[in-house]
Scaffold this motif. Structure first.
Motif, PDB file in Angstrom:
ATOM      1  N   ASP A  79      41.970  45.044  54.324  1.00 38.73           N
ATOM      2  CA  ASP A  79      41.494  43.431  53.813  1.00 38.73           C
ATOM      3  C   ASP A  79      42.571  43.132  54.311  1.00 38.73           C
ATOM      4  OD1 ASP A  79      39.211  41.370  53.682  1.00 38.73           O
ATOM      5  OD2 ASP A  79      40.974  40.998  52.285  1.00 38.73           O
ATOM      6  N   ALA A  80      43.031  41.913  55.215  1.00 38.85           N
ATOM      7  CA  ALA A  80      44.099  41.132  55.093  1.00 38.85           C
ATOM      8  C   ALA A  80      44.057  40.127  54.075  1.00 38.85           C
ATOM      9  CB  ALA A  80      43.881  39.973  57.057  1.00 38.85           C
ATOM     10  N   ALA A  81      43.644  40.030  53.224  1.00 36.15           N
ATOM     11  CA  ALA A  81      43.931  38.902  52.067  1.00 36.15           C
ATOM     12  C   ALA A  81      43.961  39.738  50.995  1.00 36.15           C
ATOM     13  CB  ALA A  81      42.452  37.954  51.557  1.00 36.15           C
ATOM     14  N   GLU A  82      43.170  41.258  50.933  1.00 43.06           N
ATOM     15  CA  GLU A  82      42.856  41.952  49.595  1.00 43.06           C
ATOM     16  C   GLU A  82      44.061  43.216  49.682  1.00 43.06           C
ATOM     17  OE1 GLU A  82      40.804  45.810  49.104  1.00 43.06           O
ATOM     18  OE2 GLU A  82      39.877  44.293  49.437  1.00 43.06           O
ATOM     19  N   LEU A  83      45.136  42.916  50.716  1.00 43.55           N
ATOM     20  CA  LEU A  83      46.172  43.537  50.543  1.00 43.55           C
ATOM     21  C   LEU A  83      47.315  43.201  49.218  1.00 43.55           C
ATOM     22  CD1 LEU A  83      47.445  46.966  50.426  1.00 43.55           C
ATOM     23  CD2 LEU A  83      48.392  46.314  52.702  1.00 43.55           C
ATOM     24  N   PRO A  84      47.829  42.063  50.317  1.00 47.28           N
ATOM     25  CA  PRO A  84      48.662  40.741  49.840  1.00 47.28           C
ATOM     26  C   PRO A  84      48.316  40.627  47.768  1.00 47.28           C
ATOM     27  CG  PRO A  84      48.097  40.359  51.877  1.00 47.28           C
ATOM     28  CD  PRO A  84      47.105  41.472  51.805  1.00 47.28           C
ATOM     29  N   ASP A  85      47.033  40.100  47.964  1.00 49.35           N
ATOM     30  CA  ASP A  85      46.577  39.981  46.913  1.00 49.35           C
ATOM     31  C   ASP A  85      47.258  40.858  45.598  1.00 49.35           C
ATOM     32  OD1 ASP A  85      46.749  37.578  47.369  1.00 49.35           O
ATOM     33  OD2 ASP A  85      44.101  37.836  47.476  1.00 49.35           O
ATOM     34  N   TRP A 120      51.849  35.080  48.834  1.00 47.56           N
ATOM     35  CA  TRP A 120      52.337  34.950  49.997  1.00 47.56           C
ATOM     36  C   TRP A 120      51.309  33.882  50.363  1.00 47.56           C
ATOM     37  CZ3 TRP A 120      47.302  34.757  52.896  1.00 47.56           C
ATOM     38  CH2 TRP A 120      46.312  35.633  52.491  1.00 47.56           C
ATOM     39  N   ARG A 121      51.332  33.075  51.191  1.00 46.89           N
ATOM     40  CA  ARG A 121      50.669  31.930  51.931  1.00 46.89           C
ATOM     41  C   ARG A 121      50.473  31.768  53.361  1.00 46.89           C
ATOM     42  NH1 ARG A 121      55.878  30.202  50.145  1.00 46.89           N
ATOM     43  NH2 ARG A 121      56.843  29.049  51.894  1.00 46.89           N
ATOM     44  N   LEU A 122      50.032  31.145  53.611  1.00 47.45           N
ATOM     45  CA  LEU A 122      49.652  30.713  55.204  1.00 47.45           C
ATOM     46  C   LEU A 122      49.598  29.479  55.022  1.00 47.45           C
ATOM     47  CD1 LEU A 122      46.462  32.763  56.561  1.00 47.45           C
ATOM     48  CD2 LEU A 122      49.062  33.424  56.809  1.00 47.45           C
ATOM     49  N   GLU A 123      50.290  28.894  55.795  1.00 50.25           N
ATOM     50  CA  GLU A 123      50.530  27.577  56.431  1.00 50.25           C
ATOM     51  C   GLU A 123      50.397  27.209  58.010  1.00 50.25           C
ATOM     52  OE1 GLU A 123      55.181  26.968  56.067  1.00 50.25           O
ATOM     53  OE2 GLU A 123      54.737  27.394  54.052  1.00 50.25           O
ATOM     54  N   ARG A 124      49.550  26.308  58.303  1.00 54.79           N
ATOM     55  CA  ARG A 124      48.965  25.527  59.536  1.00 54.79           C
ATOM     56  C   ARG A 124      49.669  24.181  60.219  1.00 54.79           C
ATOM     57  NH1 ARG A 124      44.752  28.712  60.946  1.00 54.79           N
ATOM     58  NH2 ARG A 124      43.514  29.794  59.613  1.00 54.79           N
ATOM     59  N   ALA A 125      50.379  24.306  61.424  1.00 55.52           N
ATOM     60  CA  ALA A 125      51.521  23.263  61.718  1.00 55.52           C
ATOM     61  C   ALA A 125      50.362  22.494  62.842  1.00 55.52           C
ATOM     62  CB  ALA A 125      52.508  24.135  61.856  1.00 55.52           C
TER      63      ALA A 125
END
Length: 83
Positions: free
Chosen positions: A63-69, A78-83
């Protein structure tokens, strides 16, 4: 568990598609230690046989969020930023 020695880091990845940009940032206290922590986490998950077999990208296997969490207890964020 906080690592008080060594320099901290930010790993920054920019992705572009359809005229949009998303930036992913992973931050931690020690790049060498954190690489080992992440490798062990992946090995544990692979040993549990919870993913399909074959050569896979990380996001195909986990899972794209589970592993970094799962890295948060080790001061890896980790974080995502939209530009």
């Amino acid at each position: 568990m906080r690592a008080d020695s060594g320099p901290s880091y930010d790993l920054v990845v920019d992705a572009y598609a359809d005229g949009r940009k998303v930036r992913g940032v992973v931050s931690g206290p020690d790049a060498y230690r954190d690489t080992a922590v992440m490798a062990v986490e992946v090995a544990i998950r692979l040993a549990a046989h919870t993913t399909k077999a074959g050569a896979l990208a990380e996001t195909e296997a986990f899972d794209a969020a589970e592993l970094p969490d799962a890295q948060v207890p080790y001061d890896i964020t980790w974080r995502l930023e939209r530009a």
